[in-house]
Design an enzyme around this catalytic site. Structure first.
Site, PDB file in Angstrom:
ATOM      1  N   THR A  42       0.537  -0.698   0.263  1.00 57.20           N
ATOM      2  CA  THR A  42       0.211   0.107   0.435  1.00 57.20           C
ATOM      3  C   THR A  42       0.845   1.324   0.276  1.00 57.20           C
ATOM      4  OG1 THR A  42      -1.645  -1.094   1.206  1.00 57.20           O
ATOM      5  CG2 THR A  42      -1.854   1.540   1.145  1.00 57.20           C
ATOM      6  N   SER A  90       1.657  -7.734  -0.610  1.00 56.01           N
ATOM      7  CA  SER A  90       2.726  -8.261  -0.067  1.00 56.01           C
ATOM      8  C   SER A  90       2.712 -10.270   0.086  1.00 56.01           C
ATOM      9  CB  SER A  90       2.993  -8.075   1.527  1.00 56.01           C
ATOM     10  OG  SER A  90       1.226  -8.258   2.376  1.00 56.01           O
ATOM     11  N   THR A 121       1.156  -4.423   3.925  1.00 52.92           N
ATOM     12  CA  THR A 121       0.746  -4.940   5.916  1.00 52.92           C
ATOM     13  C   THR A 121       0.885  -6.156   6.059  1.00 52.92           C
ATOM     14  OG1 THR A 121      -0.762  -3.543   5.751  1.00 52.92           O
ATOM     15  CG2 THR A 121       1.170  -2.377   6.319  1.00 52.92           C
ATOM     16  N   ASP A 122       0.261  -6.546   5.403  1.00 51.84           N
ATOM     17  CA  ASP A 122      -0.577  -7.808   5.219  1.00 51.84           C
ATOM     18  C   ASP A 122       0.509  -8.960   6.199  1.00 51.84           C
ATOM     19  OD1 ASP A 122      -3.185  -6.333   4.787  1.00 51.84           O
ATOM     20  OD2 ASP A 122      -3.002  -7.658   2.878  1.00 51.84           O
TER      21      ASP A 122
END
Ligand code: ASP
Length: 373
Positions: A42, A90, A121-122
């Site tokens: 993101t 990710s 970030t996942d």
């Protein structure tokens, strides 16, 4: 002024320029050299509608453009260069990609003083723990990303990237292994986890809390990580997971199975039949699994599958003194982190006792007992 002084002034100006040019590399060399390794997510995302931070396209912008956008400010804290490893979400990375990322970060750290790695970030916590376990260099490795795309109004992308560069350049987390810098907070790569799908304060180290903060130019570290104690003895500081010596083909499949009320045996049986070498159970409470799963686990252990027992609760220890061959307790490692550690341990050793030792020792490092005074 007589006209004859002009050539002298020109000579002085040329000399001054020469001196400045000669000194410039020295001044630049005095700054910490930080490499920013881009992998997407993101933070590199573009929002067609700047007011909608939910529907956007991730992994669009090259890391070079993002860092250039922050110049000249980043230039004031570090001599920054970029390396685009890839540009994806990710979830699109494989374990083979993780292997290559470690080698790429290692290579970059040969000529840089610190690395920032941007990711989605996942699974940032998995990127972070993998690098924590595998990077041989003790130089700072800081992971960051964003919950809002780069182009959204009030995105956290720019400040997270800038603060990560600032933290990396400070050298303060040398020998910490990898850390995550998000939302002005510094977290240990081992402990941090994503706790919310959308909030900008999604990253938490749960009961352990953050290591510190980046508040503008002030970097504050409130606590350390046990591994930091071993900084002076690099042979103990480093893990046995040297990926320059472990080929990617040696990384086995390791999966995760969650327990719940009356959980069936099929997932464990199917994974064992598929040739999986290790399974992490995310058990209830302090690691309990259903009777049906327990029976399937016993059968899988007999086939040579190694288990690590963790908890689905999100915090607290899975511990004890008795031992069952083929089943290792994961301490307070989250299942997704224990899975990476088991995978690396199985790749590094074929001996079950050594694998159990690696999982215990490197998975749950402690501060040493105090010396009597
Ligand atoms: N889906 C994105 C990813 O993990 C989410 C993010 O970067 O925040 O790549």
């Amino acid at each position: 002024m007589p006209r004859s002084s002009s050539p002298r002034r020109a000579l002085v100006a040329v000399l001054a320029l020469l001196v400045a040019a000669l000194l410039a590399p020295a001044v630049a060399a005095a700054q910490p050299r930080v490499v920013v390794v881009g992998t997407g997510g993101t933070i590199a995302g573009v929002a067609p509608d700047r007011t909608n931070p939910i529907e956007y396209q991730g992994a669009q912008l090259p890391i070079k453009d993002m860092v250039d956008f922050l110049r000249p400010e980043v230039g004031a804290v570090a001599d920054v260069r970029t390396f685009q490893f890839a540009n994806r979400g990710s979830g699109a990375y494989s374990i083979a990609d993780f292997h290559a990322l470690t080698l790429a970060v290692e290579e970059q750290l040969r000529s840089a003083d610190a690395a920032v790695v941007t990711t989605g970030t996942d699974t940032m916590e998995e990127f972070a723990y993998w690098l924590d376990l595998t990077v041989r260099s003790a130089k700072p490795v800081v992971l960051t990303g964003a919950m809002r795309p780069w182009t959204a109004i009030s995105s956290d992308a720019q400040i997270n990237l800038f603060n990560s560069i600032r933290l990396a350049a400070s050298g303060r987390t040398r020998c910490f292994g990898s850390v995550v810098m998000m939302n002005d907070e510094i977290h240990a790569g081992r402990d941090v986890t994503k706790t919310s799908t959308t909030r900008t304060d999604t990253f938490s180290s749960r009961r352990k809390g953050e290591l510190g903060y980046v508040d503008g130019p002030s970097i504050r570290l409130d606590r350390s990580v046990p591994r930091r104690e071993l900084c002076a003895d690099r042979s103990r500081w480093r893990t046995p997971f040297d990926l320059s010596a472990i080929p990617v083909m040696a990384l086995p499949r390791v999966e995760i199975v969650k327990s719940y009320q009356q959980a069936g045996p099929e997932a464990i049986t199917a994974f064992a039949d598929a040739g999986v070498k290790g399974i992490v159970t995310a058990g209830t409470g302090a690691g309990g699994i259903s009777s049906a799963m327990g029976a399937a686990r016993t059968a899988a252990v007999a086939k040579g599958v190694t288990f690590v027992s963790t908890s689905r609760t999100g915090s607290g220890q899975v511990t004890g003194t008795s031992s069952t061959p083929g089943i290792v307790r994961g301490g307070d490692l989250l299942p997704q982190k224990a899975r990476l550690l088991l995978l690396l341990s199985l790749a590094a050793s074929g001996d079950p006792a050594t694998v159990a030792d690696y999982v215990t020792r490197y998975g749950n490092p402690e501060f040493s007992a105090p010396v009597d005074d």
